[in-house]
Motif scaffolding. Structure first.
Motif, PDB file in Angstrom:
ATOM      1  N   HIS A 227      -8.508  -1.098  -7.955  1.00  0.00           N
ATOM      2  CA  HIS A 227      -8.216  -1.335  -6.538  1.00  0.00           C
ATOM      3  C   HIS A 227      -6.837  -0.755  -6.268  1.00  0.00           C
ATOM      4  O   HIS A 227      -5.857  -1.153  -6.889  1.00  0.00           O
ATOM      5  CB  HIS A 227      -8.231  -2.831  -6.197  1.00  0.00           C
ATOM      6  CG  HIS A 227      -7.995  -3.104  -4.745  1.00  0.00           C
ATOM      7  ND1 HIS A 227      -9.019  -3.260  -3.842  1.00  0.00           N
ATOM      8  CD2 HIS A 227      -6.840  -3.239  -4.033  1.00  0.00           C
ATOM      9  CE1 HIS A 227      -8.514  -3.487  -2.641  1.00  0.00           C
ATOM     10  NE2 HIS A 227      -7.190  -3.470  -2.737  1.00  0.00           N
ATOM     11  N   VAL A 228      -6.783   0.227  -5.370  1.00  0.00           N
ATOM     12  CA  VAL A 228      -5.537   0.929  -5.087  1.00  0.00           C
ATOM     13  C   VAL A 228      -5.328   0.984  -3.577  1.00  0.00           C
ATOM     14  O   VAL A 228      -6.240   1.347  -2.821  1.00  0.00           O
ATOM     15  CB  VAL A 228      -5.558   2.372  -5.642  1.00  0.00           C
ATOM     16  CG1 VAL A 228      -4.211   3.052  -5.403  1.00  0.00           C
ATOM     17  CG2 VAL A 228      -5.918   2.378  -7.125  1.00  0.00           C
ATOM     18  N   THR A 229      -4.137   0.621  -3.142  1.00  0.00           N
ATOM     19  CA  THR A 229      -3.803   0.698  -1.722  1.00  0.00           C
ATOM     20  C   THR A 229      -2.414   1.290  -1.565  1.00  0.00           C
ATOM     21  O   THR A 229      -1.563   1.141  -2.446  1.00  0.00           O
ATOM     22  CB  THR A 229      -3.881  -0.689  -1.051  1.00  0.00           C
ATOM     23  OG1 THR A 229      -3.727  -0.545   0.364  1.00  0.00           O
ATOM     24  CG2 THR A 229      -2.822  -1.628  -1.587  1.00  0.00           C
ATOM     25  N   SER A 240      -0.176   6.648   7.338  1.00  0.00           N
ATOM     26  CA  SER A 240      -1.569   6.344   7.012  1.00  0.00           C
ATOM     27  C   SER A 240      -1.609   5.267   5.947  1.00  0.00           C
ATOM     28  O   SER A 240      -0.916   5.373   4.928  1.00  0.00           O
ATOM     29  CB  SER A 240      -2.300   7.586   6.484  1.00  0.00           C
ATOM     30  OG  SER A 240      -2.459   8.557   7.482  1.00  0.00           O
ATOM     31  N   THR A 241      -2.434   4.254   6.164  1.00  0.00           N
ATOM     32  CA  THR A 241      -2.681   3.224   5.156  1.00  0.00           C
ATOM     33  C   THR A 241      -4.041   3.500   4.526  1.00  0.00           C
ATOM     34  O   THR A 241      -5.038   3.647   5.233  1.00  0.00           O
ATOM     35  CB  THR A 241      -2.683   1.822   5.775  1.00  0.00           C
ATOM     36  OG1 THR A 241      -1.430   1.603   6.420  1.00  0.00           O
ATOM     37  CG2 THR A 241      -2.895   0.760   4.715  1.00  0.00           C
ATOM     38  N   ILE A 242      -4.080   3.591   3.202  1.00  0.00           N
ATOM     39  CA  ILE A 242      -5.332   3.902   2.512  1.00  0.00           C
ATOM     40  C   ILE A 242      -5.643   2.834   1.473  1.00  0.00           C
ATOM     41  O   ILE A 242      -4.745   2.366   0.765  1.00  0.00           O
ATOM     42  CB  ILE A 242      -5.283   5.297   1.843  1.00  0.00           C
ATOM     43  CG1 ILE A 242      -6.635   5.624   1.172  1.00  0.00           C
ATOM     44  CG2 ILE A 242      -4.122   5.424   0.863  1.00  0.00           C
ATOM     45  CD1 ILE A 242      -6.765   7.068   0.728  1.00  0.00           C
ATOM     46  N   THR A 243      -6.905   2.421   1.425  1.00  0.00           N
ATOM     47  CA  THR A 243      -7.393   1.497   0.401  1.00  0.00           C
ATOM     48  C   THR A 243      -8.625   2.099  -0.246  1.00  0.00           C
ATOM     49  O   THR A 243      -9.573   2.484   0.451  1.00  0.00           O
ATOM     50  CB  THR A 243      -7.746   0.127   0.998  1.00  0.00           C
ATOM     51  OG1 THR A 243      -6.575  -0.468   1.540  1.00  0.00           O
ATOM     52  CG2 THR A 243      -8.330  -0.796  -0.074  1.00  0.00           C
ATOM     53  N   THR A 244      -8.610   2.214  -1.567  1.00  0.00           N
ATOM     54  CA  THR A 244      -9.803   2.637  -2.312  1.00  0.00           C
ATOM     55  C   THR A 244     -10.076   1.586  -3.377  1.00  0.00           C
ATOM     56  O   THR A 244      -9.166   1.189  -4.103  1.00  0.00           O
ATOM     57  CB  THR A 244      -9.611   4.010  -2.966  1.00  0.00           C
ATOM     58  OG1 THR A 244      -8.531   3.960  -3.895  1.00  0.00           O
ATOM     59  CG2 THR A 244      -9.340   5.080  -1.924  1.00  0.00           C
TER      60      THR A 244
END
Length: 363
Positions: A227-229, A240-244
């Motif tokens: 889990h990476v944000t 930009s906010t990114i969650t993968t």
């Protein structure tokens, strides 16, 4: 680069079938040879393509008639195949990421440039009508000055559907390096290059259980965070906010949203080529669907290679892939070290793709 352009394919796994759909019958290219660690798999690929030969890797790379290598191997092999391709004086187009680490990727781009060779790299999904129409909407000023974006990719893990998911949980894998290229590349096309990142990540399980195929029930080790944000600081001022994540059962979040001073934009899944773009103007009462206005219509995987052979500067080029990898590896480093990381690369925002009908790009 010659017509038809002769291509050697390295790696005949699952993704090669998607490339075949785009490239097999295209008059501008010839799939001249294929190599794979599994000789039977290479033979099966070659049998389905007129004039294609199954060759050992060394023979394919040294064949002077092959002009470009299409690298469809697993991420851990990308750099080695890329370096060998350049050493054999061939152009390169590869699956993402360009390499498993930034140093190797930078070497690929620099050596290719020194040799006068072209490098292209997936994802090319961002060249379809989905992301390109969203970009055209932003460029037309329909949401005003972009302020922020939110990107979300959340799944319970690829071991639920993939027969051999091991590499997704090994160095070079994980949700960011696996799926992040689609989202980060889209954000670069939409908002331009990134100057710095911050991030956080976690790994709550040390093993995963394969849920399909002959290995069902087998445990595999998890060697990367799942889990990476993070936050991407774009050169133009947007954040930009990114969650993968491989740790989420389901999400209702849009794949990407871009918010500007006078409107918000809903961007379709950047892992596919098309999809509806939604616009909600300031003061509006409902989402409006934006008709397709840019991008390759009905495109499939491999359109980036075709674009590389015809565009003055490849839109799915090595410079973009290097910058995207810098963003992702820096985000992982920021998560590990707990502070903001300034990037060491930048790139020109790729030129937009005009609306190009399938009959045009297929001819």
């Amino acid at each position: 680069m010659g017509h038809p352009h002769r291509i050697g394919v390295v790696g005949a796994g699952w993704i090669s079938g998607a490339y075949l759909e785009t490239l097999r019958d295209h008059p501008g290219v010839t799939l001249a040879a294929v190599a794979d660690l599994d000789a039977s798999r290479a033979a099966s690929f070659a049998a389905g393509v007129a004039g294609c030969r199954a060759l050992p890797l060394e023979e394919l790379l040294s064949d002077p008639s092959i002009e470009t290598v299409l690298n469809l191997t697993v991420p851990a092999a990308h750099a080695a195949i890329a370096q060998a391709t350049i050493e054999n004086n061939k152009h390169l187009y590869g699956e993402k990421p360009l390499a498993a680490d930034l140093t190797a990727a930078r070497s690929v781009v620099e050596k290719a440039a020194a040799a006068g060779l072209t490098v292209g790299c997936a994802p090319d999904t961002v060249l379809g009508t989905g992301v390109q129409t969203a970009r055209a909407t932003i460029d037309a000023g329909l949401i005003g000055r972009p302020i922020s974006a939110v990107a979300v990719m959340a799944t319970p893990g690829h071991e639920r559907w993939h027969h051999n998911p091991d590499f997704y949980y090994q160095p070079g894998g994980g949700p960011l390096l696996d799926m992040g290229p689609y989202y980060v590349t889209a954000l670069v096309h939409l908002l331009g290059p990134v100057t710095a990142v911050t991030g956080a990540s976690s790994r709550r399980r040390t093993t995963r259980v394969i849920g399909i195929g002959a290995r069902t029930g087998e445990q595999i080790p998890v060697l990367v965070d799942t889990h990476v944000t993070g936050v991407l600081h774009h050169a133009g001022g947007a954040l930009s906010t990114i969650t993968t994540s491989f740790d989420a059962v389901r999400t209702t979040a849009a794949p990407i949203e871009v918010h500007g001073e006078t409107g918000s934009l809903s961007v379709p899944d950047p892992n596919v080529f098309s999809g509806d773009v939604g616009l909600f103007p300031l003061g509006g009462t409902e989402w409006q669907t934006v008709p397709p206005s840019a991008g390759y219509v009905d495109a499939g995987r491999g359109i980036g290679l075709l674009d590389m052979l015809t565009a003055p500067t490849p839109r799915a080029g090595g410079a973009v892939a290097l910058h995207v990898l810098d963003i992702m590896t820096s985000l992982l480093r920021a998560a590990d070290e707990g502070h903001r990381i300034d990037l060491t690369t930048t790139v020109e925002r790729p030129t937009p793709v005009p609306l190009t009908e399938a009959a045009t790009w297929r001819s």
